[in-house]
Design an enzyme around this catalytic site. Structure first.
Site, short mmCIF file in Angstrom:
data_model
loop_
_atom_site.label_atom_id
_atom_site.label_comp_id
_atom_site.label_asym_id
_atom_site.label_seq_id
_atom_site.Cartn_x
_atom_site.Cartn_y
_atom_site.Cartn_z
N ASP A 69 0.88 -1.17 0.00
CA ASP A 69 0.00 0.00 0.00
C ASP A 69 0.92 1.22 0.00
O ASP A 69 1.66 1.43 0.96
CB ASP A 69 -0.86 -0.05 1.27
CG ASP A 69 -1.71 1.20 1.47
OD1 ASP A 69 -1.50 2.20 0.75
OD2 ASP A 69 -2.57 1.18 2.36
N VAL A 70 0.88 2.02 -1.07
CA VAL A 70 1.85 3.12 -1.18
C VAL A 70 1.67 4.19 -0.10
O VAL A 70 2.56 5.01 0.11
CB VAL A 70 1.84 3.80 -2.58
CG1 VAL A 70 2.30 2.84 -3.66
CG2 VAL A 70 0.49 4.42 -2.89
N ASN A 96 2.38 6.06 -9.98
CA ASN A 96 1.15 6.03 -10.75
C ASN A 96 -0.10 5.80 -9.90
O ASN A 96 -1.21 6.15 -10.32
CB ASN A 96 1.27 4.94 -11.82
CG ASN A 96 -0.05 4.63 -12.49
OD1 ASN A 96 -0.52 5.40 -13.33
ND2 ASN A 96 -0.69 3.54 -12.08
N TYR A 169 -9.62 15.27 -5.07
CA TYR A 169 -8.77 14.77 -6.16
C TYR A 169 -7.97 15.92 -6.79
O TYR A 169 -6.75 15.84 -6.97
CB TYR A 169 -9.64 14.08 -7.21
CG TYR A 169 -8.88 13.45 -8.35
CD1 TYR A 169 -8.30 12.19 -8.21
CD2 TYR A 169 -8.75 14.10 -9.58
CE1 TYR A 169 -7.60 11.59 -9.26
CE2 TYR A 169 -8.05 13.51 -10.64
CZ TYR A 169 -7.48 12.26 -10.48
OH TYR A 169 -6.80 11.68 -11.52
N LYS A 173 -3.85 16.53 -6.86
CA LYS A 173 -3.04 16.62 -8.08
C LYS A 173 -2.34 17.98 -8.18
O LYS A 173 -1.21 18.06 -8.69
CB LYS A 173 -3.90 16.34 -9.32
CG LYS A 173 -4.46 14.91 -9.37
CD LYS A 173 -3.38 13.85 -9.39
CE LYS A 173 -3.95 12.46 -9.64
NZ LYS A 173 -2.93 11.40 -9.68
#
Ligand code: NAD
Length: 271
Positions: A69-70, A96, A169, A173
């Protein structure tokens, strides 16, 4: 993707976060076809990750699947340790992994906000830090690449286009963009290159509702001057270029791969 050129990244070792699906899977294929060994990181759907390893190996490449899990520091450190123990080092990191947890802003829960930040931003921090520590420790290996290491951060056109209903989101980003630029500025003198890719609308599971019916696709196409939804291979080709020495003088830049989505298409007739 048809551009097989095993000499381009020959001998280099890549890690693609969230590579069991969509853009990540295409990127892993693209890097493997360019001669890199690839870690297929996954947190769910182990069968898909193993299938991709098998596919890459059958076509003459090298790959291994690693669960992590990043957003979990211990998981990320264990994953990098396993990769470095097996293949000796890392040359290319592709951040990614990403998720959406959409909600109208007035209803957005702290858990929806935090989950998106944890995967999309904390995940990029944890993976980039581990990769950069190894790049800095090892330095440039001229037989492999002009750079000590390359990081490619998957961003989105929403690093610059505000997005109602997706505030978590878009904020994540936007954060990826400033994260990428700041790390690039800090590490350039160590010959570490850090860049971002901002995809427009790419046909993957994350945005299925935006393209799966003809009506949804027609509405989406109004936002894309080039008049086609993107393919994961469009992104893979850009990643391979940013990972290769062909882009050796490029760092701290976001490459928009979006069919013109950021060209304000509403102004074609309006304004
Ligand atoms: P996807 O849902 O197919 O892929 C996302 C991947 O991230 C999956 O493999 C998922 O399992 C993985 N993931 C999620 N949480 C994780 C975690 N905690 N640890 C490790 N892996 C995790 O969607 P996609 O479209 O392929 O998205 C890939 C990236 O591209 C994301 O960062 C996304 O924000 C970005 N992006 C996609 C589009 C698009 O139109 N598809 C547009 C702009 C940006």
């Amino acid at each position: 993707m048809s551009d097989r050129n095993p000499g381009r990244l020959a001998g280099q070792r890549a890690l693609v976060a969230g590579a069991n699906s969509g853009i990540g899977a295409a990127v892993a294929r693209g890097l493997a076809m360019s001669g890199a060994k690839v870690v297929i990181n996954y947190v769910v759907d182990e069968p898909a990750a193993l299938k991709l390893v098998n596919e890459i190996e059958k076509s003459g490449g090298q790959a291994m699947a690693i669960h992590a899990d990043v957003s979990n520091e211990a998981d990320v450190q264990t994953m990098f340790a396993q990769m470095i123990e097996t293949w000796g080092s890392i040359d290319i990191l592709v951040n990614n992994a990403g998720i959406q947890r959409d909600a109208p802003f007035l209803d957005m829960t702290l858990s929806q906000w935090n989950k998106v930040m944890d995967v999309n931003l904390v995940g990029q921090f944890l993976c980039t830090r581990e990769a950069a520590r190894e790049f800095a420790r090892r330095g440039v290996v001229p037989e492999l690449s002009c750079a000590a290491g390359k990081v490619i951060c998957m961003s989105s056109v929403h690093e610059v286009i505000p997005w109602a209903g997706h505030v978590n989101y878009a904020a994540s980003k936007g954060g990826v963009m400033m994260f990428m630029q700041s790390v690039a500025q800090e590490l350039a003198h160590q010959k570490i290159r850090v860049n971002g890719i901002a995809p427009g609308a790419i046909r993957t599971p994350i945005n299925r509702s935006a393209w799966e019916t003809p009506e949804a696709e027609a509405s989406l196409l109004k936002l894309i001057p080039y008049e086609r939804v993107g393919d994961p291979a469009d992104i893979a080709k850009a990643v391979v270029w940013l990972a290769s020495d062909e882009s050796d003088y490029v760092t701290g830049t976001t490459l928009f791969v979006d069919g013109g989505m950021t060209l304000y298409p509403g102004f074609r007739e309006g304004g």
